[in-house]
Each structure stands twice: as structure tokens, then as C-alpha cells.
Write a protein that holds these residues in place. Structure first.
Motif, short mmCIF file in Angstrom:
data_model
loop_
_atom_site.label_atom_id
_atom_site.label_comp_id
_atom_site.label_asym_id
_atom_site.label_seq_id
_atom_site.Cartn_x
_atom_site.Cartn_y
_atom_site.Cartn_z
N LEU A 56 42.01 3.63 35.00
CA LEU A 56 42.13 2.20 35.31
C LEU A 56 43.49 1.66 34.89
CD1 LEU A 56 38.62 0.84 34.24
CD2 LEU A 56 39.40 1.41 36.54
N ASP A 57 44.03 2.19 33.79
CA ASP A 57 45.34 1.76 33.31
C ASP A 57 46.48 2.49 34.01
OD1 ASP A 57 44.04 0.09 31.54
OD2 ASP A 57 44.18 1.49 29.85
N ASP A 58 46.15 3.46 34.85
CA ASP A 58 47.14 4.24 35.61
C ASP A 58 48.17 4.88 34.69
OD1 ASP A 58 48.18 5.33 37.92
OD2 ASP A 58 49.52 3.64 38.33
N ARG A 59 47.68 5.54 33.64
CA ARG A 59 48.56 6.21 32.69
C ARG A 59 48.48 7.72 32.88
NH1 ARG A 59 48.07 4.19 26.69
NH2 ARG A 59 50.14 5.15 26.71
N ASP A 60 49.48 8.43 32.34
CA ASP A 60 49.46 9.89 32.42
C ASP A 60 48.22 10.41 31.69
OD1 ASP A 60 51.24 12.52 32.87
OD2 ASP A 60 50.24 12.64 30.92
N LEU A 61 47.42 11.19 32.38
CA LEU A 61 46.11 11.57 31.87
C LEU A 61 46.21 12.35 30.56
CD1 LEU A 61 43.03 11.86 32.11
CD2 LEU A 61 43.43 13.88 33.54
N TYR A 62 46.90 13.48 30.58
CA TYR A 62 46.85 14.37 29.43
C TYR A 62 47.70 13.88 28.27
CZ TYR A 62 44.44 17.39 32.68
OH TYR A 62 43.53 17.89 33.59
N THR A 63 48.78 13.16 28.56
CA THR A 63 49.55 12.54 27.47
C THR A 63 48.70 11.50 26.76
OG1 THR A 63 51.70 12.91 28.53
CG2 THR A 63 51.56 11.09 26.95
N THR A 64 48.01 10.66 27.54
CA THR A 64 47.18 9.62 26.94
C THR A 64 46.00 10.21 26.18
OG1 THR A 64 47.77 8.17 28.79
CG2 THR A 64 45.92 7.49 27.42
N MET A 65 45.36 11.23 26.75
CA MET A 65 44.26 11.89 26.05
C MET A 65 44.73 12.47 24.73
SD MET A 65 42.21 13.82 29.16
CE MET A 65 40.80 14.33 28.15
N ALA A 66 45.91 13.11 24.74
CA ALA A 66 46.45 13.70 23.51
C ALA A 66 46.75 12.63 22.47
CB ALA A 66 47.70 14.52 23.83
N MET A 67 47.30 11.50 22.92
CA MET A 67 47.57 10.40 21.99
C MET A 67 46.28 9.89 21.36
SD MET A 67 50.37 8.33 24.31
CE MET A 67 50.38 6.87 23.25
N MET A 68 45.21 9.81 22.16
CA MET A 68 43.94 9.31 21.66
C MET A 68 43.30 10.29 20.69
SD MET A 68 42.49 7.83 25.30
CE MET A 68 40.84 7.42 24.67
N VAL A 69 43.31 11.58 21.05
CA VAL A 69 42.62 12.58 20.23
C VAL A 69 43.35 12.84 18.92
CG1 VAL A 69 42.05 15.05 20.11
CG2 VAL A 69 41.44 13.72 22.14
N PHE A 70 44.69 12.99 18.99
CA PHE A 70 45.44 13.35 17.79
C PHE A 70 46.01 12.14 17.05
CE2 PHE A 70 45.93 17.08 20.65
CZ PHE A 70 45.24 18.00 19.87
N ASN A 71 45.82 10.94 17.64
CA ASN A 71 46.33 9.72 17.02
C ASN A 71 47.83 9.82 16.74
OD1 ASN A 71 46.10 7.09 16.02
ND2 ASN A 71 45.70 7.79 13.92
N LEU A 72 48.57 10.25 17.77
CA LEU A 72 50.01 10.44 17.65
C LEU A 72 50.75 9.50 18.59
CD1 LEU A 72 50.19 14.35 17.66
CD2 LEU A 72 50.55 12.85 15.70
#
Length: 365
Positions: free
Chosen positions: A82-98
């Protein structure tokens, strides 16, 4: 028409039919890198025509996000689209809190231990296949602790993902089939019997593996040891084959839902695009994985016509996540120009990217 009552008879008829029928060419098998690019470049539309190719963007993760939202009210994966963001970069930011700088392509975490985006992209598949942490660690070249940390944080962030995988598997175990979002079935009629056989033989197989490992560790092996090793390998083979077949079915049943639903979306899109081509006098040339390739005369190549194909790919099927199409103009296969790179008035790209000559476009307008 295949249904639950007649599919066994139809499968039996197909299996026993010895008639040889040409399968045609699978264009997807032509590599998209190296010398394969040169081969793909040999495919071109008829003179005076141009390819317009539309590729569904990340359809399988979008199917997963839709299921997680619709069945489990989990918006974690859907919100990224929905936010039209890069999928795997955003997932990695969410999971690793980086921060994002650590999660873009090829970037390492602050300790320099692993690449968060790469781990995320591979980790989604590992979680889909219920791969154990130690095997994931081995495949990624990281420690067991890092792999277990990833699994724990993944489950905390995308809380319904593992439940979705398990529920699809349990449905197949109970019913002998799975269904796509659109009701198309993939059947696994022998799974229950196979699972019983694997469970019955699991203790024996484990013992054989232990015996084999013990003999393999011996620095000096006698002829009797070699004979026993050979006998153990012969006993292991059929038991391991059954277990591998069962594990394959467990992976395949999940793929049948996710990949199968994506294929259903593409088929519906193709029907819509075929109707457009028929009305316009264009050609529907091929479907290659998630891509539809059509051709039209250069004189018909307008931004609105390109947008028409994009709209058919994105809007024919409505899900709780937006569908997206990457649509390009191709004078030859893999000579790709976006609409912003194409001068629709002159009928040629603003700048040549692939070393092709301007003569390729002569007479196009």
C-alpha cells in the motif's frame, strides 16, 4: 471438464496415452543473462511492429499479503505494498529494526555479519518451505544463532505468515488437495498413505543414518565395513525417497496456492488483453512466467495504448493489495524502454541504450 468425480479416470487416460504431441518451445528456459540475452534479442516482431511487454510485479508476495490480511486480519505485509515501498528492504528494516542504509541491496548489517535484504529475500522462501534454522544457516553461510534470531524476529513481525503456511498444509493433509484463490485445485491423493509409510519407517531410517555415520567416521575401513556401508545405502534409498516425496508434497501444496493464484491472475489478464488485441488488430504473442508479450504496429504505439495494457494487467483482478505491472516497449526482446524513455511522436527512444541503429525505427511513423 475435470471435477472431483472424474479426475482419476482422466489422469489414468492421460498416463496410459502413448501418443506423442509436440510441447512447443518454452521461452522461459532461455537465460536472461550472458549469452541468453543475445538469443532473446533474436526475437523481434514483424517489420513495422513493436513488442509491448507487461510483467506482473511481485505477484506471489502480493498473494501472500492478501491471504494474510483477508484470513488473519494481518496487515503487516500488505501495508508495504500500500505504501509502494521496496518489499525486501522494508521487510528487512522491520524484522531487524535497522536503518534503511543497512537494508538496501548488497548492504551489510552494522556488525558486517550478514546482508539483511539478501537474508530476507531468501528467508521468505525458507519460511514458506518450513526450512529448519540450521539448514537456513548453512545455506546463508551464517551462524545458527543468526538464523534463529532471524526466524524469531520474522515471526514477531509477520505474525500470521507461519500460520498461513501451516494452515495450507493442514488443509491438504485433511482433504487431499489445495485450492487457489479462484478455486482451482491441485490434488495430492496419495499423501495420507505416504505420510503413514514415512512415519512407520522413520525410526528405522534414523537408525540407518546413525549406523552409516558411525562407519563413515572410521579412519580405517575393513572390507566388511565397506560391505555394510553398501548394504545400508541400499536400505536407506527407498525410505529416504518416500520421505523426500512427502516433503516435496508439503512444499508443493503451498506453492500450488501462491504460485497457482498468481497464474490465475495472469490468465484472467490475458483474456482481457486478448480481447483488446482482437479489437485493435494487435497480436498476443506469448506469456512467459508472469509476463505477457503483445505486438502492435509502430503507428499504434502511443502512451495511452501502453497504459491500456498496464491497466489490463493491474486492474482486471481486484485484491486487497494493489497489483502492479512493469510495462516496457521492446523493438526486440529484452531491448526494454519505459514509456518515459520513449519519444512517441518520433516513434523511437530518446536515446539508444542497446547499440541498435536508428535504421531499426525507420518507417515506424
Amino acid at each position: 471438464m475435470i471435477n472431483d468425480q472424474n479426475y482419476h479416470d482422466i489422469v489414468k487416460k492421460l498416463v496410459l496415452n502413448n501418443e506423442k504431441v509436440s510441447k512447443g518451445s518454452n521461452l522461459q528456459n532461455i537465460p536472461s543473462r550472458g549469452d541468453g540475452v543475445r538469443v532473446r534479442n533474436m526475437f523481434k516482431p514483424r517489420d513495422g511492429w513493436v513488442f509491448v511487454s507487461a510483467d506482473l510485479s511481485q505477484i506471489e508476495p502480493r498473494i501472500m499479503a492478501h491471504i494474510m490480511y483477508e484470513r488473519y486480519n494481518d496487515n503487516s505485509l500488505r501495508q508495504i505494498f500500500l505504501d509502494d515501498r521496496d518489499l525486501y528492504t522494508t521487510m528487512a528494516m522491520m524484522v531487524f529494526n535497522l536503518d534503511e542504509k543497512y537494508c538496501v541491496d548488497k548492504a551489510y548489517d552494522p556488525t558486517g555479519t550478514f546482508q539483511p535484504r539478501r537474508m530476507m529475500k531468501t528467508g521468505v522462501l525458507a519460511k514458506s518451505y518450513d526450512q529448519k534454522a540450521h539448514r537456513f544457516a548453512s545455506g546463508m553461510g551464517v551462524s545458527q544463532d543468526v538464523a534463529e534470531m532471524f526466524y524469531e524476529k520474522f515471526d514477531d513481525t509477520f505474525v500470521s505468515f507461519t500460520t498461513m503456511v501451516q494452515d495450507i498444509r493442514e488443509f491438504m493433509k485433511q482433504n487431499g488437495y489445495t485450492e487457489t484463490l479462484f478455486g482451482r485445485k491441485r490434488r495430492f491423493p496419495n499423501f495420507k498413505l505416504l505420510e503413514q509409510q514415512v512415519r512407520k519407517n522413520e525410526g528405522k531410517l534414523r537408525g540407518l543414518y546413525i549406523d552409516r555415520a558411525r562407519l563413515q567416521k572410521k579412519k580405517v575401513k575393513t572390507s566388511n565395513d565397506e560391505r555394510k556401508l553398501h548394504e545400508i545405502e541400499i536400505m536407506i534409498e527407498p525410505l529416504a525417497e518416500k520421505r523426500n516425496e512427502m516433503e516435496y508434497m508439503l512444499r508443493a501444496c503451498f506453492n500450488a496456492v501462491i504460485q497457482g493464484s498468481g497464474a490465475d491472475v495472469l490468465k484472467k489478464n490475458m483474456i482481457q488483453i486478448f480481447d483488446i488485441c482482437k479489437a485493435k488488430g494487435w497480436e498476443l504473442n506469448a506469456s512467459i512466467h508472469d509476463e505477457v508479450k503483445i505486438s502492435m504496429p509502430f503507428t499504434n504505439l502511443t502512451r495511452s495504448h501502453v497504459d491500456l495494457i498496464t491497466q489490463a494487467m493491474s486492474d482486471t483482478v481486484k485484491l486487497s493489495v494493489p497489483l502492479k505491472s512493469d510495462t516496457v516497449i521492446e523493438p526486440r526482446w529484452m531491448m526494454e524502454y519505459s514509456s518515459d524513455e520513449w519519444d512517441f511522436e518520433s516513434g523511437r527512444p530518446y536515446e539508444l541504450k542497446y547499440g541498435e541503429s536508428k535504421e531499426l525505427y525507420m518507417g515506424s511513423v
